[in-house]
Design a protein around this motif. Structure first.
Motif, short mmCIF file in Angstrom:
data_model
loop_
_atom_site.label_atom_id
_atom_site.label_comp_id
_atom_site.label_asym_id
_atom_site.label_seq_id
_atom_site.Cartn_x
_atom_site.Cartn_y
_atom_site.Cartn_z
N PHE A 142 0.83 -1.20 0.00
CA PHE A 142 0.00 0.00 0.00
C PHE A 142 0.87 1.26 0.00
O PHE A 142 0.64 2.19 -0.79
CB PHE A 142 -0.92 0.01 1.21
N ILE A 143 1.87 1.29 0.85
CA ILE A 143 2.73 2.47 0.95
C ILE A 143 3.51 2.68 -0.34
O ILE A 143 3.60 3.79 -0.87
CB ILE A 143 3.66 2.34 2.16
N GLY A 144 4.08 1.61 -0.88
CA GLY A 144 4.85 1.73 -2.11
C GLY A 144 4.01 2.16 -3.30
O GLY A 144 4.49 2.83 -4.22
N ALA A 145 2.73 1.79 -3.29
CA ALA A 145 1.85 2.09 -4.42
C ALA A 145 1.14 3.43 -4.29
O ALA A 145 0.49 3.86 -5.25
CB ALA A 145 0.79 0.98 -4.57
N HIS A 205 4.09 9.29 -2.80
CA HIS A 205 4.59 9.82 -4.06
C HIS A 205 6.10 9.72 -4.24
O HIS A 205 6.58 9.27 -5.28
CB HIS A 205 4.16 11.29 -4.21
N ASP A 206 6.88 10.17 -3.27
CA ASP A 206 8.32 10.26 -3.44
C ASP A 206 9.04 9.08 -2.78
O ASP A 206 8.62 8.56 -1.75
CB ASP A 206 8.85 11.57 -2.87
N VAL A 207 10.18 8.70 -3.39
CA VAL A 207 10.91 7.51 -2.95
C VAL A 207 11.35 7.63 -1.49
O VAL A 207 11.22 6.68 -0.71
CB VAL A 207 12.12 7.27 -3.86
N ALA A 208 11.90 8.78 -1.11
CA ALA A 208 12.41 8.93 0.26
C ALA A 208 11.31 8.71 1.29
O ALA A 208 11.51 8.03 2.30
CB ALA A 208 13.03 10.31 0.43
N GLN A 209 10.13 9.25 1.00
CA GLN A 209 9.02 9.09 1.94
C GLN A 209 8.49 7.66 1.95
O GLN A 209 8.01 7.18 2.97
CB GLN A 209 7.90 10.08 1.61
N VAL A 210 8.55 6.98 0.81
CA VAL A 210 8.18 5.57 0.76
C VAL A 210 9.07 4.76 1.68
O VAL A 210 8.60 3.93 2.47
CB VAL A 210 8.27 5.03 -0.68
#
Length: 341
Positions: free
Chosen positions: A195-198, A201-206
């Motif tokens: 869910f979080i990866g999908a 928005h931004d890689v760092a926050q993922v």
């Protein structure tokens, strides 16, 4: 129409020297943004953008303008192309085709949703595609890649700046809120990571949101995010074909936009080579780092070209469409994971 004469070696040397002052300014801003981000946990992209806007008067200096323009255009394309080294066949194989299909469909539907509701918010297709593409794919990086192929007008930088700011702020909020939501839904760590990866928005926050749950959630979130990054190439290619077919933006010499933008071809080529195992680790690691630095420098250059008042001109409706696209993506992915469980 006759071709322009080729540049001589002294001409090329003079052109390269003219870029140095602006590129030095862009580099200093990128370094400062990275330093502050590492020490205080703020998003580096947002910091580079804000630092650039605060120093936008430097873009009026004829000595720095060529390098800043080069950073906002050419360095941006280099950064997007180098993103391809982050893609490998392991991403698809470890996630399974059901997750791949969910992400692909979510990307297409989110972009379609952006176009569908854009008129309600008072926007036309350019901002609809820019905002929805950034939300659906990979935040600020996607926004910059999409902006590179969109027909230019006097509000192009304004739309890009606001989109980058908007998705970065929303992504930061999601990094805090989404891990709590996944616990409330009773998902296991793998589902939470998906869910979080999908949706973030931004890689760092993922990465931050995923690993705040567990190592398994962090790894899964990162892999799903890389899958979304992979969607950048087909989306940009399809959009480029549509723009080319409509011949919206002929180049200054009367041509048409290229069939496949060079930076997208570079992205795909590097992704294919890495997926086939043809890129050694001593190439992949520095190329991936260089991509991050190039994108950071590019957004600093975009900030330098932006007058602060331009951001305010976008208005609250732009916030509404970005938020609506973000909620749509989260709801769709949440329903997909719920019914697939």
């Amino acid at each position: 129409m006759t071709d322009a004469p080729a540049r001589t070696a002294p001409d090329r040397m003079g052109h390269a020297k003219s870029l140095i002052p602006g590129l030095l300014i862009v580099t200093v801003i990128a370094l400062a943004s990275s330093f502050v981000a590492e020490h205080y946990g703020a998003p580096a992209m947002l910091l580079a953008l804000l630092f650039g806007i605060a120093m936008n008067f430097l873009s009026e200096d004829p000595r720095s303008r060529p390098g800043i323009e080069f950073g906002a255009k050419t360095v941006l394309r280099i950064g997007v192309a180098l993103l391809g080294v982050r893609i490998s066949a392991d991403v698809l194989g470890s996630l399974g085709w059901a997750v791949v299909a969910l992400v692909v469909v979510a990307t297409a539907l989110t972009i379609g949703f952006g176009f569908a509701v854009s008129r309600l918010f008072g926007f036309k297709n350019r901002f609809a595609f820019l905002s929805a593409g950034a939300v659906a794919i990979c935040g600020a990086s996607a926004a910059m890649a999409i902006a590179a192929i969109l027909p230019k007008d006097d509000r192009s930088d304004e739309r890009l700046i606001f989109t980058v700011v908007g998705v970065t702020v929303l992504s930061t909020l999601a990094m805090v809120i989404y891990p709590v939501l996944t616990g409330g839904f009773g998902w296991d760590d793998r589902q939470a990571g998906m869910f979080i990866g999908a949706t973030v928005h931004d890689v760092a926050q993922v990465v931050g949101a995923g690993y705040s749950i567990s190592d398994e959630a962090g790894v899964t979130a990162t892999l799903v995010k890389l899958l979304r990054v992979l969607m950048l190439a087909p989306v940009v290619v399809i959009a480029g074909l549509v723009i080319r077919a409509r011949n919206v933006e002929p180049d200054p010499e009367g041509g048409r936009p290229p069939l496949v933008p060079t930076f997208v071809a570079g992205f795909v080529g590097l992704a294919v080579l890495n997926s086939l195992g043809l890129l050694p680790s001593f190439v992949v690691a520095p190329a991936s780092a260089a991509s991050g630095w190039a994108l950071l420098a590019a957004i600093a250059a975009v900030g330098l070209r932006t007058v602060p008042q331009q951001i305010l001109n976008v208005g609250p409706k732009a916030v509404g469409i970005l938020a609506a696209e973000t909620v749509f993506l989260a709801v769709f992915i949440g329903l997909g994971l719920t019914f697939a469980a």
